[in-house]
Design an enzyme around this catalytic site. Structure first.
Site, PDB file in Angstrom:
ATOM      1  CG  ASP A 138       4.530 -31.575 -49.896  1.00  0.00           C
ATOM      2  OD1 ASP A 138       5.630 -31.123 -49.550  1.00  0.00           O
ATOM      3  OD2 ASP A 138       3.452 -31.121 -49.499  1.00  0.00           O
ATOM      4  CB  CYS A 193      22.021 -18.196 -57.950  1.00  0.00           C
ATOM      5  SG  CYS A 193      20.483 -19.059 -57.576  1.00  0.00           S
ATOM      6  CB  CYS A 196      20.935 -13.171 -59.217  1.00  0.00           C
ATOM      7  SG  CYS A 196      19.191 -12.810 -58.958  1.00  0.00           S
ATOM      8  CB  CYS A 199      14.990 -14.789 -54.167  1.00  0.00           C
ATOM      9  SG  CYS A 199      16.661 -15.426 -53.999  1.00  0.00           S
ATOM     10  CB  CYS A 203      12.287 -12.503 -48.670  1.00  0.00           C
ATOM     11  SG  CYS A 203      11.482 -13.244 -47.231  1.00  0.00           S
ATOM     12  CB  CYS A 246       4.473 -16.256 -49.657  1.00  0.00           C
ATOM     13  SG  CYS A 246       5.612 -14.934 -50.138  1.00  0.00           S
ATOM     14  CB  CYS A 249      11.484 -15.745 -52.706  1.00  0.00           C
ATOM     15  SG  CYS A 249      10.704 -17.290 -52.231  1.00  0.00           S
TER      16      CYS A 249
HETATM   17  C1  B12 Z   1       8.965 -27.975 -44.948  1.00  0.00           C
HETATM   18  C2  B12 Z   1       8.626 -27.476 -46.339  1.00  0.00           C
HETATM   19  C3  B12 Z   1       8.321 -26.135 -46.493  1.00  0.00           C
HETATM   20  C4  B12 Z   1       8.558 -25.104 -45.381  1.00  0.00           C
HETATM   21  C5  B12 Z   1      10.091 -24.779 -45.326  1.00  0.00           C
HETATM   22  C6  B12 Z   1      10.676 -24.485 -46.720  1.00  0.00           C
HETATM   23  C7  B12 Z   1      12.194 -24.526 -46.825  1.00  0.00           C
HETATM   24  N1  B12 Z   1      12.718 -23.834 -47.805  1.00  0.00           N
HETATM   25  O1  B12 Z   1      12.854 -25.189 -46.049  1.00  0.00           O
HETATM   26  C8  B12 Z   1       7.634 -23.947 -45.834  1.00  0.00           C
HETATM   27  C9  B12 Z   1       6.253 -24.147 -45.216  1.00  0.00           C
HETATM   28  C10 B12 Z   1       8.127 -22.542 -45.515  1.00  0.00           C
HETATM   29  C11 B12 Z   1       7.539 -24.230 -47.336  1.00  0.00           C
HETATM   30  C12 B12 Z   1       7.270 -23.255 -48.273  1.00  0.00           C
HETATM   31  C13 B12 Z   1       7.154 -23.526 -49.639  1.00  0.00           C
HETATM   32  N2  B12 Z   1       7.127 -24.732 -50.226  1.00  0.00           N
HETATM   33 CO1  B12 Z   1       7.583 -26.388 -49.293  1.00  0.00          CO
HETATM   34  N3  B12 Z   1       8.201 -28.030 -48.611  1.00  0.00           N
HETATM   35  C14 B12 Z   1       8.631 -28.368 -47.445  1.00  0.00           C
HETATM   36  C15 B12 Z   1       9.078 -29.847 -47.448  1.00  0.00           C
HETATM   37  C16 B12 Z   1       7.952 -30.706 -46.846  1.00  0.00           C
HETATM   38  C17 B12 Z   1      10.397 -30.107 -46.713  1.00  0.00           C
HETATM   39  C18 B12 Z   1      11.503 -29.094 -47.071  1.00  0.00           C
HETATM   40  C19 B12 Z   1      12.681 -29.202 -46.154  1.00  0.00           C
HETATM   41  O2  B12 Z   1      13.118 -30.285 -45.811  1.00  0.00           O
HETATM   42  N4  B12 Z   1      13.233 -28.037 -45.740  1.00  0.00           N
HETATM   43  C20 B12 Z   1      14.438 -27.991 -44.996  1.00  0.00           C
HETATM   44  C21 B12 Z   1      15.562 -27.451 -45.902  1.00  0.00           C
HETATM   45  C22 B12 Z   1      16.872 -27.392 -45.097  1.00  0.00           C
HETATM   46  O3  B12 Z   1      15.663 -28.403 -46.942  1.00  0.00           O
HETATM   47  P1  B12 Z   1      15.339 -28.072 -48.508  1.00  0.00           P
HETATM   48  O4  B12 Z   1      14.244 -27.084 -48.600  1.00  0.00           O
HETATM   49  O5  B12 Z   1      15.185 -29.355 -49.223  1.00  0.00           O
HETATM   50  O6  B12 Z   1      16.652 -27.324 -48.930  1.00  0.00           O
HETATM   51  C23 B12 Z   1      17.850 -27.956 -49.317  1.00  0.00           C
HETATM   52  C24 B12 Z   1      18.851 -26.865 -49.545  1.00  0.00           C
HETATM   53  O7  B12 Z   1      18.832 -26.005 -48.407  1.00  0.00           O
HETATM   54  C25 B12 Z   1      20.098 -27.707 -49.627  1.00  0.00           C
HETATM   55  N5  B12 Z   1      21.307 -27.007 -49.222  1.00  0.00           N
HETATM   56  C26 B12 Z   1      21.734 -26.780 -47.978  1.00  0.00           C
HETATM   57  N6  B12 Z   1      22.901 -26.118 -48.036  1.00  0.00           N
HETATM   58  C27 B12 Z   1      23.211 -25.940 -49.331  1.00  0.00           C
HETATM   59  C28 B12 Z   1      24.289 -25.335 -49.937  1.00  0.00           C
HETATM   60  C29 B12 Z   1      24.341 -25.283 -51.326  1.00  0.00           C
HETATM   61  C30 B12 Z   1      25.491 -24.612 -51.966  1.00  0.00           C
HETATM   62  C31 B12 Z   1      23.312 -25.885 -52.102  1.00  0.00           C
HETATM   63  C32 B12 Z   1      23.360 -25.849 -53.600  1.00  0.00           C
HETATM   64  C33 B12 Z   1      22.218 -26.505 -51.485  1.00  0.00           C
HETATM   65  C34 B12 Z   1      22.199 -26.524 -50.095  1.00  0.00           C
HETATM   66  O8  B12 Z   1      19.936 -28.809 -48.754  1.00  0.00           O
HETATM   67  C35 B12 Z   1      18.600 -28.810 -48.258  1.00  0.00           C
HETATM   68  C36 B12 Z   1      18.199 -30.217 -48.055  1.00  0.00           C
HETATM   69  O9  B12 Z   1      17.968 -30.904 -49.273  1.00  0.00           O
HETATM   70  C37 B12 Z   1       9.262 -30.099 -49.002  1.00  0.00           C
HETATM   71  C38 B12 Z   1       8.990 -31.532 -49.451  1.00  0.00           C
HETATM   72  C39 B12 Z   1      10.154 -32.458 -49.115  1.00  0.00           C
HETATM   73  N7  B12 Z   1       9.869 -33.592 -48.538  1.00  0.00           N
HETATM   74  O10 B12 Z   1      11.301 -32.142 -49.391  1.00  0.00           O
HETATM   75  C40 B12 Z   1       8.267 -29.080 -49.625  1.00  0.00           C
HETATM   76  C41 B12 Z   1       8.693 -28.398 -50.935  1.00  0.00           C
HETATM   77  C42 B12 Z   1      10.124 -27.980 -50.775  1.00  0.00           C
HETATM   78  N8  B12 Z   1       7.849 -27.204 -50.968  1.00  0.00           N
HETATM   79  C43 B12 Z   1       7.459 -26.858 -52.151  1.00  0.00           C
HETATM   80  C44 B12 Z   1       6.738 -25.672 -52.454  1.00  0.00           C
HETATM   81  C45 B12 Z   1       6.051 -25.604 -53.800  1.00  0.00           C
HETATM   82  C46 B12 Z   1       6.687 -24.612 -51.528  1.00  0.00           C
HETATM   83  C47 B12 Z   1       6.240 -23.160 -51.787  1.00  0.00           C
HETATM   84  C48 B12 Z   1       6.588 -22.631 -53.161  1.00  0.00           C
HETATM   85  C49 B12 Z   1       4.705 -23.031 -51.528  1.00  0.00           C
HETATM   86  C50 B12 Z   1       4.208 -21.593 -51.558  1.00  0.00           C
HETATM   87  N9  B12 Z   1       4.093 -20.961 -52.714  1.00  0.00           N
HETATM   88  O11 B12 Z   1       3.873 -21.035 -50.534  1.00  0.00           O
HETATM   89  C51 B12 Z   1       7.004 -22.418 -50.661  1.00  0.00           C
HETATM   90  C52 B12 Z   1       8.410 -22.000 -51.127  1.00  0.00           C
HETATM   91  C53 B12 Z   1       9.158 -21.232 -50.093  1.00  0.00           C
HETATM   92  C54 B12 Z   1      10.672 -21.383 -50.282  1.00  0.00           C
HETATM   93  N10 B12 Z   1      11.339 -20.328 -50.668  1.00  0.00           N
HETATM   94  O12 B12 Z   1      11.190 -22.487 -50.057  1.00  0.00           O
HETATM   95  C55 B12 Z   1       7.993 -27.812 -53.210  1.00  0.00           C
HETATM   96  C56 B12 Z   1       9.175 -27.120 -53.916  1.00  0.00           C
HETATM   97  C57 B12 Z   1       9.359 -27.447 -55.386  1.00  0.00           C
HETATM   98  C58 B12 Z   1      10.579 -26.725 -55.921  1.00  0.00           C
HETATM   99  N11 B12 Z   1      10.554 -26.397 -57.204  1.00  0.00           N
HETATM  100  O13 B12 Z   1      11.538 -26.469 -55.220  1.00  0.00           O
HETATM  101  C59 B12 Z   1       8.382 -29.072 -52.322  1.00  0.00           C
HETATM  102  C60 B12 Z   1       9.573 -29.873 -52.846  1.00  0.00           C
HETATM  103  C61 B12 Z   1       7.119 -29.958 -52.264  1.00  0.00           C
HETATM  104  C62 B12 Z   1       6.875 -30.727 -53.564  1.00  0.00           C
HETATM  105  N12 B12 Z   1       6.894 -32.059 -53.537  1.00  0.00           N
HETATM  106  O14 B12 Z   1       6.692 -30.170 -54.615  1.00  0.00           O
HETATM  107  N13 B12 Z   1       7.827 -25.530 -47.611  1.00  0.00           N
HETATM  108  S1  SF4 Z   2      16.239 -14.697 -57.679  1.00  0.00           S
HETATM  109 FE1  SF4 Z   2      17.279 -15.964 -56.156  1.00  0.00          FE
HETATM  110  S2  SF4 Z   2      16.960 -18.049 -56.860  1.00  0.00           S
HETATM  111 FE2  SF4 Z   2      16.523 -16.731 -58.633  1.00  0.00          FE
HETATM  112  S3  SF4 Z   2      18.488 -16.567 -59.740  1.00  0.00           S
HETATM  113 FE3  SF4 Z   2      18.373 -14.824 -58.316  1.00  0.00          FE
HETATM  114  S4  SF4 Z   2      19.455 -15.586 -56.494  1.00  0.00           S
HETATM  115 FE4  SF4 Z   2      18.927 -17.393 -57.692  1.00  0.00          FE
HETATM  116  S1  SF4 Z   3       7.851 -17.617 -49.621  1.00  0.00           S
HETATM  117 FE1  SF4 Z   3       9.803 -16.649 -50.118  1.00  0.00          FE
HETATM  118  S2  SF4 Z   3       9.415 -14.428 -50.206  1.00  0.00           S
HETATM  119 FE2  SF4 Z   3       7.657 -15.382 -49.205  1.00  0.00          FE
HETATM  120  S3  SF4 Z   3       8.188 -15.114 -47.040  1.00  0.00           S
HETATM  121 FE3  SF4 Z   3       8.848 -17.190 -47.641  1.00  0.00          FE
HETATM  122  S4  SF4 Z   3      11.002 -16.965 -48.260  1.00  0.00           S
HETATM  123 FE4  SF4 Z   3      10.096 -14.893 -48.139  1.00  0.00          FE
END
Ligand code: B12
Ligand code: SF4
Ligand code: SF4
Length: 317
Positions: A138, A193, A196, A199, A203, A246, A249
């Site tokens: 993380d 996905c 579907c 999510c 939200c 939360c 989703c």
């Molecule tokens: C900042 C952060 C958050 C932020 C922003 C989340 C977000 N979705 O960006 C906040 C505080 C909101 C958050 C929430 C949560 N988080 Co968080 N978070 C992080 C952190 C530190 C960085 C994520 C990040 O860089 N976000 C920026 C986006 C752009 O990057 P990304 O999430 O990796 O998404 C990728 C996709 O968007 C992909 N992408 C972009 N375009 C496209 C197009 C296609 C076609 C595809 C396939 C992919 C793709 O590229 C991105 C970069 O890799 C990571 C740890 C880490 N170092 O990675 C944990 C992490 C993602 N979090 C985690 C968790 C558990 C959560 C929560 C479930 C906690 C909760 N229950 O409240 C929620 C989930 C919310 C959600 N729907 O994501 C876990 C997720 C595990 C998993 N199975 O995915 C991580 C990996 C931490 C860990 N080591 O376990 N989080």
């Molecule tokens: S709920 Fe969202 S993440 Fe899960 S299968 Fe449907 S589109 Fe994909």
């Molecule tokens: S954790 Fe998922 S459902 Fe909850 S506010 Fe963030 S994106 Fe929406």
């Protein structure tokens, strides 16, 4: 031991330590780094400035800046409790909040690094020599979901979570960067996905974007955990009863509803009073009582002040 046999042995060993997912990838730049940059440049990371500084961006773009000797990255997944395993109690006279399931038990930042160190020790014992390494869960400057997808663990769903076919998405990710060549696993190329959109529809704040990123400024998880300021008044009614994190989703996702096991790794089992706290009771906690109740729990991240702010917002609802 040859690299194939070592990779098999390390994955087997990781299972012994409670990781249900294990894959190997290269340290090449992650495939969606440009999406990450665009996400930052549009300000969707809110106040999480640590994600946006030059050092953090450079390391996420090139894991070899973290460990120049890096030749492979072991990516691991450890499950936490399924939120369906503690359904919200509904006594009408006792309003309760909800805490995201990842935070029900011990803090993964304290649990997982010990396992990662044990795996490094195992590798070094097999080879009879020290191996350059760095490990994270993380908090490291890595795009963990991108690396996990490339290591074959699963796909990045529309809710932006990494989803594994047999596991759903209720797991933590962790990585070990190794100065050692191990055979990479094939990336996970399927997108399960399909059509579907559950999510996105579920939200409450509409913050999930069509490009597999989200606007963290509106995400309840951000607003109740990372956000150190007031929760904007127009978003407070949307929190429902989430007082920390939360899961909406993920709970909407058919892959979780069909495949995610109910129990996670034992250290993450729910502690009494955490999943569905009685709002009046937690509202009355002093700073000392808060620290005691949430000792070694992820909830401590919100601090006493942030947790009370969240409870007040939920009570207002
Ligand atoms: C900042 C952060 C958050 C932020 C922003 C989340 C977000 N979705 O960006 C906040 C505080 C909101 C958050 C929430 C949560 N988080 Co968080 N978070 C992080 C952190 C530190 C960085 C994520 C990040 O860089 N976000 C920026 C986006 C752009 O990057 P990304 O999430 O990796 O998404 C990728 C996709 O968007 C992909 N992408 C972009 N375009 C496209 C197009 C296609 C076609 C595809 C396939 C992919 C793709 O590229 C991105 C970069 O890799 C990571 C740890 C880490 N170092 O990675 C944990 C992490 C993602 N979090 C985690 C968790 C558990 C959560 C929560 C479930 C906690 C909760 N229950 O409240 C929620 C989930 C919310 C959600 N729907 O994501 C876990 C997720 C595990 C998993 N199975 O995915 C991580 C990996 C931490 C860990 N080591 O376990 N989080
Ligand atoms: S709920 Fe969202 S993440 Fe899960 S299968 Fe449907 S589109 Fe994909
Ligand atoms: S954790 Fe998922 S459902 Fe909850 S506010 Fe963030 S994106 Fe929406």
């Amino acid at each position: 031991m040859n690299p194939d046999a070592l990779a098999r042995a390390v994955k087997e060993q990781s299972r012994q330590h409670g990781f249900v997912l294990a894959g190997i990838t290269t340290p090449h730049p992650p495939p969606h780094f440009n999406s990450f940059q665009a996400w930052l440049d549009s300000g969707q990371h809110a106040d999480m400035a640590y994600l946006a500084d030059d050092r953090s961006r450079a390391r996420r773009a090139d894991p070899c800046l973290i460990l120049p000797e890096c030749r492979s990255i072991l990516v691991l997944g450890m499950p936490y409790s399924n939120p369906q395993s503690a359904p919200l109690s509904n006594e009408p006279d006792t309003p309760r909040g909800r805490v995201a399931a990842y935070a029900w038990g011990d803090d993964y930042h304290l649990v997982i690094p010990k396992k990662l160190q044990a795996l490094v020790t195992f590798i070094e014992e097999q080879l009879g020599q020290p191996i350059p390494n760095r490990y994270y869960t993380d908090t490291g400057p890595l795009l963990e979901r991108d690396l996990a997808q490339r290591a074959g663990l699963g796909w990045i769903g529309k809710n932006t979570c990494l989803i594994a076919p047999q596991q759903g998405s209720y797991f933590f990710l962790a990585e070990i960067l190794l100065g050692l060549e191990l055979p990479p696993d094939p990336p996970f190329t399927l997108d399960h996905c399909g059509n579907c959109t559950r999510c996105i529809e579920s939200c409450p704040t509409g913050c999930i974007l069509p490009n597999r990123t989200m606007d963290a400024r509106r995400c309840i998880s951000y607003l109740t955990i990372e956000n150190k300021n007031e929760i904007p008044p127009e978003l407070r009614p949307l929190l429902q009863n989430w007082v920390f994190g939360c899961d909406i989703c993920q709970m909407a996702c058919p892959w979780n509803n069909r495949f995610a096991p109910l129990a996670g790794y034992p250290a993450f089992a729910p502690r009494p009073g955490i999943p569905n706290p009685v709002l009046a009771e937690d509202m009355a906690l002093s700073a000392g009582e808060f620290n005691q109740k949430f000792k070694d729990s992820p909830v401590k991240r919100a601090k006493h002040r942030g947790y009370l702010r969240n409870i007040l917002s939920v009570i207002d609802n």
